[in-house]
Design an enzyme around this catalytic site. Structure first.
Site, short mmCIF file in Angstrom:
data_model
loop_
_atom_site.label_atom_id
_atom_site.label_comp_id
_atom_site.label_asym_id
_atom_site.label_seq_id
_atom_site.Cartn_x
_atom_site.Cartn_y
_atom_site.Cartn_z
N LYS A 1 1.15 -1.43 0.09
CA LYS A 1 -0.19 0.09 0.13
C LYS A 1 0.69 1.62 0.12
O LYS A 1 0.39 2.63 -0.11
CB LYS A 1 -1.10 0.22 1.15
CG LYS A 1 -2.26 -0.70 0.63
CD LYS A 1 -3.11 -0.04 2.00
CE LYS A 1 -5.10 -1.23 1.44
NZ LYS A 1 -4.47 -2.81 1.93
N SER B 1 1.57 -10.01 -1.12
CA SER B 1 1.05 -8.81 -1.26
C SER B 1 1.21 -8.05 0.30
O SER B 1 1.79 -6.51 0.31
CB SER B 1 -0.63 -8.60 -1.43
OG SER B 1 -1.28 -9.17 -0.13
N GLU C 1 -9.55 6.94 4.23
CA GLU C 1 -10.24 6.16 5.13
C GLU C 1 -9.57 4.83 5.03
O GLU C 1 -8.78 4.70 5.05
CB GLU C 1 -11.85 5.71 3.92
CG GLU C 1 -11.35 4.44 3.07
CD GLU C 1 -9.97 4.45 2.10
OE1 GLU C 1 -9.90 5.95 1.81
OE2 GLU C 1 -9.07 4.06 1.31
C1 LIG Z 1 -5.23 -3.52 2.53
C2 LIG Z 1 -4.37 -4.82 1.78
C3 LIG Z 1 -4.80 -6.27 0.53
C4 LIG Z 1 -6.03 -6.18 0.11
O1 LIG Z 1 -6.19 -4.44 -0.39
P1 LIG Z 1 -6.30 -4.21 -2.33
O2 LIG Z 1 -6.33 -3.21 -2.64
O3 LIG Z 1 -7.22 -5.54 -2.87
O4 LIG Z 1 -4.53 -5.16 -2.83
C5 LIG Z 1 -3.85 -7.27 -0.07
N1 LIG Z 1 -3.26 -7.48 0.89
C6 LIG Z 1 -2.73 -7.15 1.96
C7 LIG Z 1 -1.68 -7.37 2.40
C8 LIG Z 1 -3.37 -5.25 2.68
O5 LIG Z 1 -2.91 -4.90 2.94
#
Ligand SMILES: *Cc1c(COP(=O)(O)O)cnc(C)c1O
Length: 395
Positions: free
Chosen positions: A91, A380, A113
């Site tokens: 992010k 992610s 948010e």
């Molecule tokens: C916020 C988050 C997501 C989901 O958000 P996307 O916008 O779909 O990427 C996925 N993995 C992690 C580790 C997150 O913090």
């Protein structure tokens, strides 16, 4: 370039657009113009990429998952390590990008948010680094569930405003942030945390995450001499997935899979499987698939992963689904939690529960693959933030 939408009005196929109060239209136009300018502004681009390198820690690694590969005995599995980014997830790529844009536009105040708190933490981090005032809207229920992230945001100097309306979760926090933006639009920049919201946000956020897929392409071509056969990513709003997929989208040889949170099952009402179960509707400024009741009420999403617990999805994903360029599947809470355990034990990396949804899909995909194929999973985020949920689950 059939997939490189959106149109001038912000439509990806029939999804997207700008469904906002009239007063915000000039602000969105101003934002779009400022954003367009950054695209070939070498000073802006250099600062953004320097920060990604020296502050976020990019390029992130592409790790060969040898023991997980042996476990399935089929295609080679690689992880794109967004868990190694500063703050522990992808992010921050977007938070930094949007903050630089806010500064360029002369805004003095940042709002955002947050649901699980990860976007709030990334935004508070960027604001601390640049000395901006920062207000984060968060559902009161989520503040209770994600105390650690509330503490992190406060330590970073942000004001966290609890939202007590509706279900007291992300969708209510987003409504409140939009209300703030309408009131304070002169001096305030709204940093949106995924590829959702009115145009140009979905396009802009995607572009701030494209670096994920661009690096993956360079890294895999270096180690394997070609693009991967499969890309897999989890999808909440869809930002990590689209950043990973987008640079490969014109290469039809690369198959792409988005994994949604099915919660207790897509056939139950305790789910966040927006594409599988949703119908088109408008939420938070754009038209996309949406979990709704038969009366058209927004349905509460459920997932064990707070970061996937959102009743909408980015409009570009809705289009990629309709055009069949990307295939979307649901993974249940239980399947995801089993993947947390398997990958921790086999690879020595504790995944975020969101990420574990993408990893869990390997159970279904791997038996259909060949040994000479390559699968890349977007990792992610890391699982430290989820340790309480993980230990409660297995207790
Ligand atoms: C916020 C988050 C997501 C989901 O958000 P996307 O916008 O779909 O990427 C996925 N993995 C992690 C580790 C997150 O913090």
């Amino acid at each position: 370039m059939k997939y490189t939408a959106p149109t001038k009005e912000g439509y990806f196929g029939k999804f997207g657009g700008k469904f906002v109060p009239e007063i915000l239209i000039p602000a969105l136009e101003e934002l779009e113009a400022a954003y367009e300018e950054t695209l070939d502004d070498p000073v802006f681009q250099k600062e953004y990429h320097d920060l990604l390198r020296e502050y976020v820690g990019r390029p992130t690694k592409l790790t060969y998952a040898n023991r997980l590969t042996d476990h399935y005995g089929k295609a080679k599995i690689y992880f794109k390590r967004e868990d190694l980014c500063h703050t522990g997830a992808h992010k921050i790529n977007n938070a930094i990008g949007q903050l630089l844009l806010a500064r360029k536009m002369g805004k003095s105040r940042i709002i955002a948010e947050t649901g699980a708190g990860q976007h709030g933490v990334a935004t508070a981090t960027a604001c601390a680094k640049f000395g901006f005032d920062c207000v984060i809207y968060m559902g009161a229920e989520d503040m209770e569930r994600q105390k650690l992230n509330v503490e992190r945001m406060r330590l970073l100097g942000a004001e966290v405003r609890g939202v007590h309306s509706g279900s007291k979760t992300l969708k209510d926090a987003t409504n409140e942030a939009i209300r703030d933006w309408v009131t304070n639009v002169e001096n305030t920049f709204y940093i949106i945390g995924s590829v959702v919201g009115p145009h140009p946000y979905p396009m802009m956020t995607r572009n701030f995450h494209r670096v994920i897929g661009e690096e993956t392409g360079e890294q895999i071509r270096k180690s394997e001499g070609r693009d991967p056969d499969y890309l897999i990513a989890c999808v909440g709003g869809g930002s990590n997935a689209i950043g990973f997929f987008y640079p490969f989208i014109e290469n039809d040889m690369v198959k792409m899979i988005g994994v949604e949170a099915a919660g207790l099952g897509a056939d139950t009402d305790q789910t966040a499987a927006t594409i599988t179960k949703g119908v088109p509707g408008v939420l938070h400024g754009s038209l996309s698939y949406l979990l709704q009741s038969e009366e058209g009420q927004i349905q509460l999403a459920h997932s064990v992963s707070a970061g996937l617990d959102y009743p909408g999805i980015g409009p570009e994903h809705a289009h990629l689904h309709d055009s069949k360029r990307v295939h979307y599947y649901g993974v249940t809470d239980e399947e995801a939690m089993n993947a947390v355990k398997l990958v921790s034990e086999k690879e020595g990396i504790i995944p975020a529960i969101e990420t574990a949804h993408a990893l869990a899909f390997l159970e279904k995909l791997m038996p259909t693959t060949q040994k000479d194929e390559i699968v890349a999973v977007n990792f992610s985020g890391r699982g430290d933030k989820d340790m309480k949920t993980i230990s409660d689950w297995f207790a």
